[in-house]
Design a protein around this motif. Structure first.
Motif, mmCIF file in Angstrom:
data_model
loop_
_atom_site.group_PDB
_atom_site.id
_atom_site.type_symbol
_atom_site.label_atom_id
_atom_site.label_comp_id
_atom_site.label_asym_id
_atom_site.label_seq_id
_atom_site.Cartn_x
_atom_site.Cartn_y
_atom_site.Cartn_z
ATOM 1 N N ALA A 143 0.833 -1.192 0.000
ATOM 2 C CA ALA A 143 0.000 0.000 0.000
ATOM 3 C C ALA A 143 0.873 1.248 0.000
ATOM 4 O O ALA A 143 2.062 1.195 0.308
ATOM 5 C CB ALA A 143 -0.888 -0.005 1.238
ATOM 6 N N ILE A 144 0.262 2.368 -0.330
ATOM 7 C CA ILE A 144 0.990 3.638 -0.382
ATOM 8 C C ILE A 144 1.596 3.960 0.978
ATOM 9 O O ILE A 144 2.710 4.443 1.061
ATOM 10 C CB ILE A 144 0.037 4.767 -0.830
ATOM 11 C CG1 ILE A 144 -0.387 4.522 -2.270
ATOM 12 C CG2 ILE A 144 0.696 6.123 -0.685
ATOM 13 C CD1 ILE A 144 -1.460 5.458 -2.755
ATOM 14 N N TYR A 145 0.884 3.686 2.047
ATOM 15 C CA TYR A 145 1.365 3.996 3.378
ATOM 16 C C TYR A 145 2.342 2.945 3.919
ATOM 17 O O TYR A 145 2.847 3.088 5.017
ATOM 18 C CB TYR A 145 0.185 4.121 4.361
ATOM 19 C CG TYR A 145 -0.557 5.414 4.232
ATOM 20 C CD1 TYR A 145 -0.093 6.555 4.859
ATOM 21 C CD2 TYR A 145 -1.721 5.514 3.503
ATOM 22 C CE1 TYR A 145 -0.759 7.755 4.764
ATOM 23 C CE2 TYR A 145 -2.401 6.706 3.392
ATOM 24 C CZ TYR A 145 -1.916 7.829 4.028
ATOM 25 O OH TYR A 145 -2.579 9.012 3.935
ATOM 26 N N GLY A 146 2.591 1.882 3.168
ATOM 27 C CA GLY A 146 3.479 0.834 3.672
ATOM 28 C C GLY A 146 2.850 0.163 4.874
ATOM 29 O O GLY A 146 1.673 -0.170 4.877
ATOM 30 N N ASP A 147 3.613 0.005 5.943
ATOM 31 C CA ASP A 147 3.090 -0.642 7.148
ATOM 32 C C ASP A 147 2.769 0.362 8.252
ATOM 33 O O ASP A 147 2.535 -0.008 9.390
ATOM 34 C CB ASP A 147 4.075 -1.695 7.651
ATOM 35 C CG ASP A 147 5.422 -1.101 8.012
ATOM 36 O OD1 ASP A 147 5.641 0.099 7.754
ATOM 37 O OD2 ASP A 147 6.255 -1.845 8.547
ATOM 38 N N ILE A 170 -10.383 12.522 8.655
ATOM 39 C CA ILE A 170 -9.359 11.557 9.061
ATOM 40 C C ILE A 170 -8.609 11.089 7.828
ATOM 41 O O ILE A 170 -9.220 10.622 6.866
ATOM 42 C CB ILE A 170 -9.983 10.361 9.804
ATOM 43 C CG1 ILE A 170 -10.708 10.855 11.058
ATOM 44 C CG2 ILE A 170 -8.921 9.336 10.149
ATOM 45 C CD1 ILE A 170 -11.453 9.798 11.807
ATOM 46 N N GLN A 171 -7.289 11.226 7.873
ATOM 47 C CA GLN A 171 -6.428 10.763 6.792
ATOM 48 C C GLN A 171 -5.348 9.885 7.405
ATOM 49 O O GLN A 171 -4.455 10.383 8.082
ATOM 50 C CB GLN A 171 -5.782 11.931 6.059
ATOM 51 C CG GLN A 171 -6.768 12.774 5.305
ATOM 52 C CD GLN A 171 -6.095 13.937 4.612
ATOM 53 O OE1 GLN A 171 -5.265 14.595 5.190
ATOM 54 N NE2 GLN A 171 -6.461 14.153 3.370
ATOM 55 N N GLY A 172 -5.469 8.600 7.169
ATOM 56 C CA GLY A 172 -4.487 7.682 7.746
ATOM 57 C C GLY A 172 -4.567 7.699 9.258
ATOM 58 O O GLY A 172 -5.603 7.395 9.850
ATOM 59 N N LYS A 173 -3.460 8.090 9.910
ATOM 60 C CA LYS A 173 -3.402 8.148 11.367
ATOM 61 C C LYS A 173 -3.506 9.574 11.894
ATOM 62 O O LYS A 173 -3.112 9.842 13.022
ATOM 63 C CB LYS A 173 -2.086 7.531 11.842
ATOM 64 C CG LYS A 173 -2.027 6.026 11.676
ATOM 65 C CD LYS A 173 -0.682 5.468 12.072
ATOM 66 C CE LYS A 173 -0.443 5.593 13.541
ATOM 67 N NZ LYS A 173 0.775 4.919 13.992
#
Length: 149
Positions: free
Chosen positions: A37-41, A76-79
């Motif tokens: 994924a774009i965000y990796g882990d 909310i975007q990701g974390k």
């Protein structure tokens, strides 16, 4: 044999052309070979600490129940939880900063320790002291604020 150099140059140009085509194809289609994924882990575990739409509504209601705010939005975007609060024109910075604590009141300890929280407090009219931005790091207790202007 007479055109040996020309033939070699043409072959090198053709190979370079195909290499360039492959690079452009990967760049345009953003294909990655490991299918991560774009965000990796970085978002591992986010499913166990999901912010529900019900919780968002509770946070918005908690902030809007004060007489200081006009409107509140949560994104909310990701974390990262971005909360935008539009306050009344007569609200001072000292009165506006506690609105960020109203956001934290509705979040549980798990959410506070997992998400970064940014609070943007602004006014509808022009005010040289607004907007102000508060940031809550998951490993810290309170908000850190932009310097007063």
């Amino acid at each position: 044999m007479k055109n040996k150099t020309t033939r070699n140059i043409v072959i090198i140009v053709i190979i370079c052309f195909f290499g360039l085509c492959i690079c452009l194809y990967q760049l345009v289609l953003n294909t990655n070979y490991d299918n991560k994924a774009i965000y990796g882990d970085r978002l591992d575990g986010i499913d166990s600490v999901k912010i529900s739409s019900k919780l968002k509504k509770e946070i918005i209601k908690n902030v809007n129940d004060t007489t200081l705010s006009k409107e509140t939005k949560i994104n909310i975007q990701g974390k990262i939880i971005n909360v935008t609060i539009i306050v009344n024109d007569d609200v001072s910075i000292e009165n506006a900063k506690p609105l960020a604590d109203k956001v934290l009141e509705k979040l549980g300890e798990e959410e506070k320790k997992f998400y970064d929280i940014q609070v943007f407090i602004k006014k509808d009219n022009e005010d040289e002291k607004f907007p102000i931005i508060g940031y809550h790091h998951p490993k810290k207790e309170g908000f850190s604020w932009t310097l007063d202007r």
